[in-house]
Design a protein around this motif. Structure first.
Motif, short mmCIF file in Angstrom:
data_model
loop_
_atom_site.label_atom_id
_atom_site.label_comp_id
_atom_site.label_asym_id
_atom_site.label_seq_id
_atom_site.Cartn_x
_atom_site.Cartn_y
_atom_site.Cartn_z
N PRO A 129 37.01 -33.03 -0.93
CA PRO A 129 37.08 -32.61 0.47
C PRO A 129 37.14 -31.09 0.56
N PHE A 130 36.91 -30.57 1.77
CA PHE A 130 37.03 -29.13 1.99
C PHE A 130 37.19 -28.84 3.48
N VAL A 131 37.46 -27.59 3.77
CA VAL A 131 37.48 -27.09 5.15
C VAL A 131 36.18 -26.35 5.38
N ALA A 132 35.55 -26.58 6.51
CA ALA A 132 34.30 -25.90 6.83
C ALA A 132 34.47 -25.01 8.05
N LEU A 133 34.00 -23.79 7.95
CA LEU A 133 33.88 -22.90 9.10
C LEU A 133 32.42 -22.85 9.48
N LEU A 134 32.08 -23.42 10.62
CA LEU A 134 30.72 -23.37 11.14
C LEU A 134 30.66 -22.26 12.17
N VAL A 135 29.93 -21.21 11.84
CA VAL A 135 29.98 -20.01 12.68
C VAL A 135 28.56 -19.51 12.91
N SER A 136 28.12 -19.64 14.17
CA SER A 136 26.74 -19.32 14.51
C SER A 136 26.67 -18.81 15.94
N GLY A 137 25.45 -18.71 16.46
CA GLY A 137 25.28 -18.28 17.84
C GLY A 137 25.73 -19.30 18.85
N GLY A 138 25.78 -20.56 18.44
CA GLY A 138 26.15 -21.62 19.37
C GLY A 138 27.47 -22.29 19.06
N HIS A 139 28.02 -22.08 17.86
CA HIS A 139 29.22 -22.80 17.46
C HIS A 139 30.17 -21.91 16.67
N THR A 140 31.44 -22.06 16.91
CA THR A 140 32.48 -21.54 16.02
C THR A 140 33.52 -22.63 15.92
N GLN A 141 33.55 -23.32 14.79
CA GLN A 141 34.42 -24.47 14.61
C GLN A 141 35.01 -24.50 13.21
N LEU A 142 36.22 -24.98 13.13
CA LEU A 142 36.85 -25.29 11.85
C LEU A 142 36.92 -26.81 11.75
N ILE A 143 36.36 -27.34 10.67
CA ILE A 143 36.25 -28.78 10.48
C ILE A 143 36.91 -29.18 9.17
N LYS A 144 37.73 -30.22 9.23
CA LYS A 144 38.26 -30.83 8.00
C LYS A 144 37.24 -31.87 7.55
N VAL A 145 36.70 -31.68 6.35
CA VAL A 145 35.63 -32.53 5.84
C VAL A 145 36.16 -33.34 4.66
N GLU A 146 36.26 -34.64 4.84
CA GLU A 146 36.74 -35.51 3.76
C GLU A 146 35.59 -36.09 2.94
N ALA A 147 34.46 -36.34 3.61
CA ALA A 147 33.28 -36.89 2.96
C ALA A 147 32.13 -36.78 3.95
N LEU A 148 30.94 -37.17 3.55
CA LEU A 148 29.80 -37.15 4.46
C LEU A 148 30.09 -38.02 5.67
#
Length: 347
Positions: A129-148
């Motif tokens: 698992p990991f933490v994802a920072l999705l950072v773009s022109g349309g999104h800024t989100q922190l996501i806890k990712v356990e699996a696909l």
């Protein structure tokens, strides 16, 4: 399995072929930056028309570069949202039609899942698992990712995305479109601490973001400067703004790692190419005894490779769509399910 990936959610036409055994075989991207530059932003109708012109020639190009014929393709993946509906329609209809014509399964891909998985294309990919920072022109989100498909939202922007704030501040400074990368380049010439802006929301608990107040502070600072702005003034303001944004992202990423107990951070999306952000997050992760993974710079912005990869993972798990085509202008990433569990797999 060899999967053709198609990305057309906004102003870039991306096509790629991914082989689940050999990796990325080929990819091609056509950017519409010059087309939209005179308007200062993306014109949806022009974007859709250009996707129509570019898409099939790019399909032929990537197949040729991969040394494949159409009979060698085992599946087709295409972006179904979020994005501009007209632009999405072009890629989705083309992808679904090609799959039908070639007699192979098709799968609809969430644009942000594509970004989230883009670092998996690298030689040393992160592991769940990991933490994802999705950072773009349309999104800024922190996501806890356990699996696909197993995603939990930890925090997001309450107003503008970070990339959008970059673009709007760049426009305020008179920089050409697209403004975000131009502002980052200009900031490299700035004098540190001439303009010090408060990093937004780091004094509040939680992992949400807000950049509207920062934009206001920058606007007020610019209004106090003599006009026209000198190149040094613009560079100094750009550096002050970028420093505040990077600080906010760094603080919230640290909180996310501490809250989840994870030590792996994945950073993806257009702003993940920012060198100041990468340096700050690398330093932070080292202090937390963790590691940050990024996509190759080619795959930070929208591209077909990330869609081909994400689609391949879901196709391998037996997921595919029927003949219906449903598009999503808005589509929370957390609505996704693990492969085989998604409800109504029409796209």
């Amino acid at each position: 399995m060899r999967v053709l990936g198609i990305e057309s959610s906004c102003d870039e036409t991306g096509v790629a072929v991914y082989d689940t055994e050999r990796g990325l075989l080929s990819h091609a991207l056509f950017s519409q930056v010059k087309l939209h530059a005179e308007y200062g932003g993306v014109v949806p109708e022009l974007a859709s028309r250009d996707h129509v012109r570019r898409l099939l020639p790019l399909v032929d190009q990537v197949l040729a570069e991969a040394g494949l014929s159409r009979q060698d393709v085992d599946g087709v993946a295409y972006t179904t949202g979020p994005g501009l509906l007209g632009a999405l329609m072009v890629g989705a209809m083309a992808g679904r039609s090609l799959a039908l014509a070639w007699g192979v399964p098709a799968v609809a891909v969430h644009h942000m899942e594509g970004h989230l998985l883009a670092p998996m294309l690298e030689a040393e990919p992160p592991a769940f698992p990991f933490v994802a920072l999705l950072v773009s022109g349309g999104h800024t989100q922190l996501i806890k990712v356990e699996a696909l498909g197993r995603y939990e939202l930890l925090g997001e922007s309450l107003d503008d995305a970070a990339g959008e704030a970059f673009d709007k501040t760049a426009k305020l400074l008179g920089l050409p479109y697209p403004g975000g990368p131009e502002l980052a380049r200009l900031a490299e010439q700035g004098v540190p601490e001439r303009f010090v802006f408060t990093a937004p929301m780091i004094d509040r608990p939680g992992m949400d973001f807000s950049f509207s107040g920062l934009k206001t502070a920058v606007r007020q600072a610019v209004a106090r400067l003599p006009t026209p702005l000198s190149e040094q003034d613009r560079a100094d303001v750009a550096l002050g703004f970028q420093t505040a944004v990077v600080r906010a992202l760094e603080v919230k990423c640290r909180r996310a790692l501490q809250a989840t107990g994870h030590r792996t951070l994945v950073v993806a999306g257009g702003v993940s190419a920012n060198t100041a952000l990468r340096a700050a997050l690398d330093r932070m992760a080292a202090k937390e005894r963790g590691r940050v993974y990024y996509p190759d710079l080619r795959f930070c912005t929208d591209n077909g490779a990330m869609i081909a990869y994400a689609g391949a993972q879901r196709l391998l798990a037996g997921e595919q769509v029927d003949s219906a085509v449903t598009l999503h202008a808005r589509w929370p990433l957390t609505d996704l399910q693990p492969p085989g569990q998604s409800a109504g797999q029409a796209a």
